[in-house]
Design an enzyme around this catalytic site. Structure first.
Site, PDB file in Angstrom:
ATOM      1  N   ARG A  55       0.945  -1.171   0.007  1.00 33.57           N
ATOM      2  CA  ARG A  55       0.045   0.062  -0.042  1.00 33.57           C
ATOM      3  C   ARG A  55       0.932   1.305   0.049  1.00 33.57           C
ATOM      4  NH1 ARG A  55      -2.599   2.258   4.298  1.00 33.57           N
ATOM      5  NH2 ARG A  55      -2.171   0.216   5.648  1.00 33.57           N
ATOM      6  N   TYR A 108     -16.352  14.014 -16.968  1.00 39.89           N
ATOM      7  CA  TYR A 108     -16.596  12.611 -16.821  1.00 39.89           C
ATOM      8  C   TYR A 108     -17.681  12.479 -15.732  1.00 39.89           C
ATOM      9  CZ  TYR A 108     -15.647   7.881 -15.633  1.00 39.89           C
ATOM     10  OH  TYR A 108     -15.761   6.490 -15.520  1.00 39.89           O
ATOM     11  N   ASP A 180      -7.800  17.060 -15.514  1.00 39.36           N
ATOM     12  CA  ASP A 180      -8.029  15.319 -16.082  1.00 39.36           C
ATOM     13  C   ASP A 180      -7.621  15.538 -17.492  1.00 39.36           C
ATOM     14  OD1 ASP A 180      -8.729  13.124 -16.894  1.00 39.36           O
ATOM     15  OD2 ASP A 180     -10.573  12.843 -15.847  1.00 39.36           O
ATOM     16  N   LYS A 205      -6.830   4.232 -19.914  1.00 36.14           N
ATOM     17  CA  LYS A 205      -7.255   4.458 -21.401  1.00 36.14           C
ATOM     18  C   LYS A 205      -5.875   4.384 -21.874  1.00 36.14           C
ATOM     19  CE  LYS A 205     -11.491   5.140 -19.584  1.00 36.14           C
ATOM     20  NZ  LYS A 205     -11.295   5.147 -18.000  1.00 36.14           N
TER      21      LYS A 205
END
Length: 394
Positions: A55, A108, A180, A205
């Protein structure tokens, strides 16, 4: 300084401490502690340390992050489990109760839920501006505005935000900016070059490029990335080792893929403009795009994303015709996501229907006859031929 294509192959090699040409997958949750207590304490507390606990960090994640920071022209980067993990972590590392956020009207849909529903639960107010109008942004800023949230080109309507204007305004007022950059990719656009503080991606993406992983990335200064890393420790959105390795592998061909995708998308957009059954084409690389001149100023390429509006006597007929086209496409898959090697086509009004009121849909520029297209690397004549045969059925 190396060229992008070279950096994509060789950047970050210092994190591979094995003789393997291809970095190994560190499929482990934890690592042996150093014998020295001071060294162990340093490993446990150092931001993004790659050999303590998963983590906290991972060697391949560190290598990939260094490569991505170089691509975006920032000091550092942090990988996350998804694009929304990157967006939410970045936002929550900036704002607190009592703050005000200004965001675009079009972005988005999952980011819209974060802004509309989640942030107000923590006492954070959000208002919206028209990304086509710089004056609209300046008029939305308040004394307690701490964050301006951007996405350009926006999803799904390809609206372009003036990054240089926003960056200069925010720096003058001491407001943090997040952009973004998923739709553009760092091959086509680098928001940090225009004064944007934090850049986020859904690495699922274009960065990954093969539709076989989910990931996100936050790119910024060392200070901002370390702050986001500390927030991520609590939110728990660490990227899995195998997905980190897949992302690094996908990035090797990013420049080649995006350049071919840009070329295909521009050719397809020109073809759509001449088709009698296409009412409107939205593509940043077309002179008909209302912000074409701005796109040319801040983008080196115009992405593989475009929207078309199928013609019809009313929106009901447009909807029916759009569905007919979708059902008859053979190469373009009707599937969510974007930016992969394969071409996709979706119906935004169906995907966004649960998240937008009719008024919000109108402001976001979503029409029932609209198709959002993600162009892949197939031969452009085959892509054009696929739409040609599907539109012939209408």
């Amino acid at each position: 300084m190396s060229h992008i294509e070279t950096d994509l192959i060789h950047a970050g090699k210092s994190f591979n401490n094995t003789p393997s040409v291809v970095p190994p997958i560190y499929q482990t949750a934890t690592y042996y502690a150093p014998a020295d207590a001071d060294d162990y304490m340093a490993a446990a507390t150092e931001a993004r340390y790659p050999f303590f606990y998963h983590r906290h960090g991972n060697p391949v994640s560190s290598q990939t992050a260094e490569l991505l920071a170089g691509l975006e022209g920032t000091e550092a980067a942090l990988l996350t489990a998804t694009g929304m993990a990157a967006i939410s972590t970045a936002v929550l590392s900036v704002v607190k109760a009592g703050d005000h956020v200004v965001a675009q009207q079009s972005h988005y849909s999952a980011a819209s839920i974060l802004l509309k529903e989640l942030l107000p639960q923590f006492g954070i107010d959000v208002s919206y501006f028209d990304q086509h109008d710089n004056a609209s942004l300046e008029g939305s800023i308040r004394d307690n505005t701490t964050l301006i949230y951007l996405e350009t080109p926006s999803n799904p309507n390809l609206a372009v935000t003036d990054l240089a204007y926003v960056g200069a305004l925010a720096r003058r007022l001491g407001i943090t900016t997040i952009c973004d950059n998923t739709f553009a990719s760092p091959i086509n656009q680098r928001p940090a070059d225009f004064g944007i503080d934090i850049v986020v991606h859904s690495a699922t993406k274009y960065l990954g490029g093969h539709s076989d992983l989910t990931a996100g990335v936050i790119c910024s200064t060392q200070e901002a990335v370390n702050k986001a890393w500390k927030k991520l420790l609590s939110l728990g959105g660490a990227l899995a080792p195998f997905d980190s390795w897949l992302l690094l592998r996908g990035l090797r061909t990013l420049s080649l893929r995006v350049r071919q995708i840009n070329e295909n998308a521009l050719a397809l957009a020109h073809w759509f403009e001449k088709h009698p059954l296409i009412k409107r084409v939205l593509y940043c690389g077309l002179p008909s795009h209302p912000q074409f001149e701005l796109a040319k100023k801040q983008m080196q390429g115009f992405t593989g994303m475009l929207c078309v509006e199928v013609a019809g006597k009313d929106e009901q007929e447009q909807f029916a015709r759009a569905q007919t086209v979708l059902n008859h496409l053979k190469i373009f898959a009707n599937a969510a996501s974007l930016g992969g090697v394969e071409s996709l086509a979706v119906h935004p009004a169906s995907m966004w229907g649960l998240h937008h009121s009719p008024d919000q849909k109108l402001k976001a520029g979503i029409n029932d006859g609209m198709l959002r297209i993600s162009v892949g690397i197939e031969h452009v004549e085959d892509l054009i031929g696929d739409f040609e045969q599907a539109l012939a059925v209408v």
